[in-house]
Each structure stands twice: as C-alpha cells, then as structure tokens.
Design a protein around this motif. Structure first.
Motif, mmCIF file in Angstrom:
data_model
loop_
_atom_site.group_PDB
_atom_site.id
_atom_site.type_symbol
_atom_site.label_atom_id
_atom_site.label_comp_id
_atom_site.label_asym_id
_atom_site.label_seq_id
_atom_site.Cartn_x
_atom_site.Cartn_y
_atom_site.Cartn_z
ATOM 1 N N TYR A 166 0.812 -1.217 0.000
ATOM 2 C CA TYR A 166 0.000 0.000 0.000
ATOM 3 C C TYR A 166 0.850 1.273 0.000
ATOM 4 C CZ TYR A 166 -4.015 -2.992 0.793
ATOM 5 O OH TYR A 166 -4.980 -3.948 0.641
ATOM 6 N N PRO A 173 1.142 3.696 -7.713
ATOM 7 C CA PRO A 173 0.318 2.931 -8.668
ATOM 8 C C PRO A 173 1.123 2.364 -9.830
ATOM 9 C CG PRO A 173 -0.777 4.969 -8.058
ATOM 10 C CD PRO A 173 0.590 5.030 -7.465
ATOM 11 N N GLN A 188 -9.580 10.550 -0.190
ATOM 12 C CA GLN A 188 -10.225 11.187 -1.333
ATOM 13 C C GLN A 188 -11.746 11.138 -1.208
ATOM 14 O OE1 GLN A 188 -8.424 8.898 -4.466
ATOM 15 N NE2 GLN A 188 -6.665 10.276 -4.675
ATOM 16 N N LEU A 189 -12.264 10.014 -0.701
ATOM 17 C CA LEU A 189 -13.705 9.880 -0.503
ATOM 18 C C LEU A 189 -14.200 10.862 0.555
ATOM 19 C CD1 LEU A 189 -16.308 8.305 -1.169
ATOM 20 C CD2 LEU A 189 -15.684 6.700 0.657
ATOM 21 N N GLU A 195 -14.349 14.281 -1.019
ATOM 22 C CA GLU A 195 -15.491 14.390 -1.934
ATOM 23 C C GLU A 195 -16.810 14.533 -1.167
ATOM 24 O OE1 GLU A 195 -15.336 10.971 -4.397
ATOM 25 O OE2 GLU A 195 -13.482 11.579 -5.427
ATOM 26 N N VAL A 202 -5.382 6.103 0.785
ATOM 27 C CA VAL A 202 -5.416 7.209 -0.175
ATOM 28 C C VAL A 202 -6.832 7.412 -0.703
ATOM 29 C CG1 VAL A 202 -4.579 8.010 -2.416
ATOM 30 C CG2 VAL A 202 -2.997 6.912 -0.814
ATOM 31 N N HIS A 203 -7.480 6.325 -1.110
ATOM 32 C CA HIS A 203 -8.838 6.450 -1.644
ATOM 33 C C HIS A 203 -9.840 6.829 -0.547
ATOM 34 C CE1 HIS A 203 -7.046 4.114 -5.004
ATOM 35 N NE2 HIS A 203 -7.860 4.865 -5.721
ATOM 36 N N TRP A 204 -9.580 6.380 0.669
ATOM 37 C CA TRP A 204 -10.474 6.743 1.782
ATOM 38 C C TRP A 204 -10.435 8.252 2.023
ATOM 39 C CZ3 TRP A 204 -9.560 8.726 6.776
ATOM 40 C CH2 TRP A 204 -10.669 8.677 7.636
ATOM 41 N N MET A 216 -10.696 -0.435 2.096
ATOM 42 C CA MET A 216 -10.295 0.597 1.136
ATOM 43 C C MET A 216 -8.914 1.099 1.540
ATOM 44 S SD MET A 216 -12.295 4.192 0.327
ATOM 45 C CE MET A 216 -13.765 3.309 -0.167
ATOM 46 N N ASP A 217 -8.057 1.337 0.541
ATOM 47 C CA ASP A 217 -6.731 1.850 0.913
ATOM 48 C C ASP A 217 -6.859 3.292 1.385
ATOM 49 O OD1 ASP A 217 -5.812 3.838 -1.302
ATOM 50 O OD2 ASP A 217 -6.588 2.120 -2.425
ATOM 51 N N ASN A 258 -2.050 10.326 -8.669
ATOM 52 C CA ASN A 258 -1.939 9.079 -9.425
ATOM 53 C C ASN A 258 -0.867 9.169 -10.504
ATOM 54 O OD1 ASN A 258 -3.199 6.377 -9.735
ATOM 55 N ND2 ASN A 258 -3.576 7.104 -11.818
#
Length: 716
Positions: free
Chosen positions: A603, A607, A653-654, A657, A649-651, A646-647, A693
């Motif tokens: 993790y 990417p 970002q969520l 948002e 980074v995406h958490w 969820m990793d 990314n």
C-alpha cells in the motif's frame, strides 16, 4: 562642539558608562552586530552587563580567555565579522548550517592558534585568503556546501598539521597546489568533490599515507591519466574519481586494485579493468600483447607446420630426441597414476572422519589434522575469497574488530525474508544493530563490496549509518548504528503485546516528517548516485532518543540479492509484527483493521509499481505521501469501511469528496490540538499532492521539504 558630541554619544550609549565587559566580550558583541537575524534567540544572553563572555551561549573559555565559538544550526543570518580574529586564544570556530553570507575576512586568520574552522552549510562566497597558511596549528577545515570560488591557495600546504580538508560542493577552480601531497602529510580526510577543479591529479598524492575512509575527487574536471602513485595510499582507502575528464588505463596496484567500476564511472576516456571498456593497443600506457609479461618480445612465432631452416628444408626430430620424449611420457604417466592413487586414499580418509568443518581426526584423538583433499566449495570459491573473512570498517569511528563483535551479547530485534536483525552490545557498552543476510551466495563478492561501500559513504543525520560489513561464504553481516526508540509504525499504532501505548503528539509528528523529508532530499539530490529508496514506509523509519527519524534499510534488497538471496518486494519488508489495534473512546466506528506489516507493504507503493519494475524518485514521493496521511489520520494504510476495505489514499479522497468534517479525518489523539489545525490541514494538502496518481503531477521531495520548512517558520 566636540564635548557636546561626546556627551550625546555617551547619553545614547549608556553601556559605555557602566560596562565592565573585557575586550574579548566587546569583540564578540561586534560579531553579534554583524548578525541581522537570530530567530531562535541564540545570542540573547550576549550583553554588556557581564565582566566577560565566558557564560554566553556558544562561547567556551579556558583560564578566562575565549577558546571556542560554536553556534551551529541556529539560522543565524549575517556576515562574518573580522572581530573574531582579535580573539588571540581562539582555537575553534563552528558556525555550520547557518545563513552567513559574504567572504572570509582576512583578519580572521590573525587568530594564529586556530585549530578548527567549520563553516559548512552556509552561503559564503569569494576566495579563501592566502593568509590561511599562517595557521600552523590548523587541523580541521570544513568549508563545504558554500559558494567559495577561485583556486585553492598554495599557502594551504604550509598547514602541516591539517587532518581534515573538506571543500566539497563549492565552485573552486584551477589545479591543486604544487606540493599538495608532500606538504599535507598529516591529512586523514580529503573531500574535494562537486567543484570545478581541473588539471592533472598530482602524482605526489600517493604520499598521503595517513588518509582514511574515502578520498573524494569526484564531480570535478581533472584531466590526464590516473597516477599510479595513488596506489600507494593505504589499501583500505576508497578513491572516488567519478565524473571527471580522466583518460587512459586504470592502474592496477595497491589501493587502486580490486575496485569496482563505481569508483571510475563518468570518465569516458578511461579504459581497462574494472571497466568494460578495454584499452586499445595505441592507448598510452596500455599493455599491448607483445609487452604482456607472458608474451615477451622474443617469443617465437607459431606456424602450422614444422619449422623451416635457412635452406628451406623442414627439419625433422633426431632419433635421440624421440627416445627422450617417449621415456618422459612413460615417467609422466606413472607419476600421474601415483598422484591419483594418493588423492583417492586421502578422499576416503576425509570422508570417513571429517567433522562439520572438513577436518579429520587421528585415531588417538589427541588433535585434529587438516584434510588435504580439495572440497568442491573451497576449490570453486578460492579466487573469490580475496579480502574476505574479515570485518571491513567503512569509517574511522569503527574501533571494534570481528572478535569483539562475535563475543558481544546479542538480542533478536526482528526477522524477515532478508534475515535476522540483532541488537548487539559490546563489552565497552557500544550498542550496534547487526543484520545477517543469510548463508547463500559466494561468487559475487566484488559486486557486493562495491555496492556496500557506496552505501557506507552516505552520511546524513536522518539516515541510519552503515558502519562496517563482513562477508564470508557462510556469513554476511551489515553493522549499523543502533537506533533506540523503535520504528515509526509502532510509534503511530503500537503493537501487539504492548502494556501501554502513548501516541505521538503533533509536534513530534511534524518533526519526524520534516526529518524524513530532509533525509530523502539527501538521497535524491546529494548522494553520489542520486539514489532511490524504493521501499519507504513507517517500519523503515527508526526513531532516536529525541524522536528524530532515521531512514533505514536503504539498498537492502539489492545487497540481499547480491549476497545470494532472492528477496521479493514483499519479503523485503522488515519485521512481521502486528500493530496494536487502537480504539480510544472517541474513535470512529470504522477503525482500521489490524494487518501484518508484511501484508501492508504494497500500500506504500506507487500505482505505477504494477507496471514498472524499477522504482523512481516519484515512487518515493508517493510512499512519503502515504506516510503523511498515516501520521495525520492515525490509521493503517488500509481502512475498514463497513464490510469492505479501502486503501488509505482512496479513503481520504472519498472523505474530501463527501466533505466530511476535519474531525472525522484527524487522528483523535491530535484532534485536541485546535491551535495546530491550520498546520494539519497544510500537511494534509502536501500529502494529497504527493499521492497524485500521475508521477508527473507529484512534487519533488525537495519541494515537499521546503514547504514543510516554510510551514514551521510561519507557525513560530
């Protein structure tokens, strides 16, 4: 008018009426007046009310006289006052890592008892005055990381007691002074790298028999051939000649022998071993086949048929010659048979009674005799065992030997696919960290030596220092400084079995991320090869006594691979300890799940790691960004959200948002520092920039470090 003017001056400067400060104190106050910024208040207690300056910060006295002025790393901005030269008993000046600018005042060298002048890491410029040659007692000169220019003064060779000369990372030009090697006979450390020095390397440099560690002449403009006399330097000295304009064959003698190509790369004109660029027959100094020792000039030419005499008739062998040849052949065959029979009997004897080390015991049991037969492992690796079986120090601070290391007390710190790490305490109390790389591999010693010595040259306060190494067929050891406060992963999350856990306060977290950034800037921009770490994560960030960070495991995967292992990206992760699950009373319900450090390693990878095998500097930046997010949120790099994962980074970002409140994102342990909320938000923005990314959209680690420094300054 004059009495009136004198009255005004005295009235405006009341200190002149009451001051009892001695002359040395007044000189130091003159130095203080040349400093325009002192953000940390380092000189606040320098004032007129004292009788002498001996109690002032950074000032050391002996018998009432100033002998040392040491004010490093205090962000002082100003120029160097000539008043320092009036301190007649001054021995040491250390103003490193400040913001001094301007030139070196000639008057400074009036302090002729000066022994050390350490000014590295400033913005000083101009040439070094020839008056430096007056300093007969000078032992240390470190002017590195400044903007000095001009040539190195010839008078410097008059400093016969000089032990350390570091002029690296400046703009010095010209050639080295005549007599450089014969004059500086006490020199132990020499670093002239990253300048614009040119001309020939003096042949008399081979006379510097006291040199230790690395002689660094890299990243200059030296021309001509490498003097063979450099081989006269101590054999343990590493000579770095990379990135110059040197040409011709590389001498193979003394300290120049058995060096890897990394000591010579960046010189297109060099040829011969260890480079893959062979010397041509017309290369000056190159050995042509006719002059090679095994092919003397009078070696007879080879013909496919019998030799022909002057008459043109082929000469045949005489009858007596044929008889001699036949008899010789018969005797030779008999001797070979006897030798084969003897070796066969010895092989049987060895196989019957040898112990695990390959020795056989006599029947009486009074001792052991060495078996004379050749074992496969010995015969195959004999040529590779040169310079092995001994502890090899990588700097002058290594005072222990292999026997002391093997007798020391050892405690296991961790295990991984790359080996075991021990805490080792020597008899004198010195504590080290020793990593065993395993028992495989015996054919790549020179490659290992080149790589480990390059890593051993790295010196930065935020990078763990590799002090020594040991290589043998059965054992490979790396000896590091021991860092006492565990790793960052444990400091953030705790670990299983901990009876109590105190999370890091925000001030420590900010200090740690700043230190890690500075260490990575050094690796990326100032290390000899502009290295990439490739495996940056909290487990590889160790913490010192004052929670200062030390980046570890740099280059470890490469070394393990050379040493015979085949570490995968996952198995190269240090330790498999599980973090402790933290659940404070005010923690959100979707607390991060507990995963082993081994399973979390991927993790931290960028990417592009799924497509690109070789890590890049932007890969490191992504890993650093994940660490920042982990420090801010207190969560592991994988987050449990309901029934799914969820990793991190995406958490994040969520959360952005969905415009969740900052309190839902911050680690509950630091959320109470309301006055630091702006800092936390700023660090969060830096982290999000790092985990873009696309690699091209990520900042460099230098930009990250500068942003963190500005953040700290604005909060002061």
């Amino acid at each position: 008018m004059f009495p009136l003017l004198l009255f005004i001056l005295l009235f405006c400067n009341p200190h002149s009426l009451v001051s009892s400060l001695n002359g040395e104190g007044l000189a130091l106050l003159s130095f203080k007046q040349s400093i325009t910024e002192d953000p940390e208040g380092s000189l606040n207690n320098w004032n007129y009310s004292d009788e002498n300056p001996c109690t002032w910060n950074g000032v050391t006295c002996k018998e009432g006289n100033v002998v040392s002025v040491s004010i490093p790393k205090k962000k002082l901005l100003g120029f160097l006052s000539s008043a320092l030269g009036s301190l007649s008993d001054l021995r040491h000046v250390n103003l490193r890592n400040n913001k001094f600018f301007g030139s070196l005042p000639v008057e400074l060298f009036e302090a002729q008892g000066l022994q050390s002048l350490v000014l590295y890491g400033n913005s000083l410029s101009g040439s070094v005055p020839a008056e430096i040659g007056k300093l007969k007692y000078l032992q240390t000169v470190d002017l590195s990381q400044n903007f000095f220019n001009g040539s190195i003064p010839t008078s410097l060779i008059q400093c016969k007691r000089l032990k350390t000369l570091d002029l690296s990372r400046n703009n010095f030009t010209g050639s080295l002074p005549d007599g450089f090697g014969t004059g500086l006979i006490s020199l132990e450390k020499l670093d002239l790298s990253y300048n614009k020095l040119g001309g020939l390397i003096p042949s008399d440099m081979g006379n510097l028999s006291s040199l230790q560690g690395t002689v660094d002449l890299s990243h200059n403009r030296f021309t001509g051939s490498i003097p063979a006399s450099l081989g006269n330097l101590p054999e343990k000295v590493y000579i770095d000649l990379t990135y110059n304009n040197l040409s011709g064959p590389i001498p193979q003698n003394g300290a120049l022998m058995n060096r890897g190509p990394t000591a010579f790369i960046g010189n297109p004109g060099l040829c011969g071993p260890p480079l893959k660029n062979p010397c041509s027959a017309d290369t000056p100094g190159a050995n042509s086949p006719s002059s090679f020792p095994y092919f003397p000039n009078n070696y007879p030419p080879q013909n496919s048929g019998n030799s022909v005499g002057k008459s043109g008739k082929a000469k045949g062998l005489s009858k007596s010659a044929v008889i001699v040849i036949v008899v010789s052949d018969v005797v030779g065959i008999c001797l070979v048979g006897l030798l084969f029979s003897y070796c066969y009997s010895r092989v049987c004897a060895c196989n019957k009674g040898k112990d695990e080390n390959g020795y056989s015991f006599d029947k009486g049991g009074k001792g052991r005799k060495e078996c004379l037969c050749f074992r496969k492992d010995e015969s195959e690796t004999l040529s590779e065992n040169v310079e092995q079986y001994d502890l090899v120090p990588l700097d002058t601070q290594v005072t222990f030997d292999l026997d002391e290391l093997l007798k020391a007390s050892a405690f296991v710190l961790g295990k991984s696919g790359i080996g075991i790490v021990y805490k080792v305490v020597l008899e004198d109390g010195l504590t080290l960290a020793v990593r065993r790389l395993g028992e495989g591999g015996s054919q790549r010693f020179k490659e290992f030596q080149t790589e480990v010595e390059a890593i051993g040259k790295l010196r930065h306060p935020n990078i763990v220092t590799l002090r020594a190494y040991y290589w043998s067929v059965d054992e490979k050891l790396l000896i590091y400084d021991y860092i006492p406060n565990g790793n960052l992963a444990t400091a953030i999350h705790g670990k299983a079995g901990m009876l109590s856990f105190t999370p890091l306060p925000w001030s420590d977290r900010l200090k740690i991320v700043k230190g890690v950034a500075k260490g990575m800037v050094y690796l990326h921009e100032f290390s000899p090869k502009k290295y990439v770490h490739g495996d940056l994560k909290p487990n590889n960030i160790l913490l010192g006594l004052n929670m200062e960070p030390h980046i570890s495991d740099f280059g470890l995967g490469r070394l393990a691979n050379i040493a015979g292992g085949s570490p995968t990206l996952q198995s190269s992760r240090m330790t498999s300890e599980k973090p402790q699950q933290r659940q404070p009373s005010n923690a959100p319900s979707d607390v991060a799940t507990v995963h082993s450090a081994t399973s979390l390693g991927s993790y931290y990878q960028a990417p592009e790691a799924l497509k690109v095998v070789k890590p890049s500097q932007k890969w490191d930046v992504y890993s650093y960004g994940v660490i920042l997010l982990e420090m801010i949120t207190g969560r592991l790099p994988i987050v449990q959200v309901g029934t799914s994962e969820m990793d991190l980074v995406h958490w994040i970002q969520l959360c952005i948002e969905e415009k969740k409140p900052l309190a839902d994102v911050l680690d509950p342990y630091i959320a109470e520092d309301v006055d630091k909320e702006e800092e936390m938000v700023a660090v969060l923005k830096i982290a999000m920039a790092c985990v873009q990314n696309s690699p091209e959209r990520r900042p460099t680690i230098r930009h990250v470090s500068d942003a963190l420094d500005r953040l700290a300054m604005s909060s002061d």
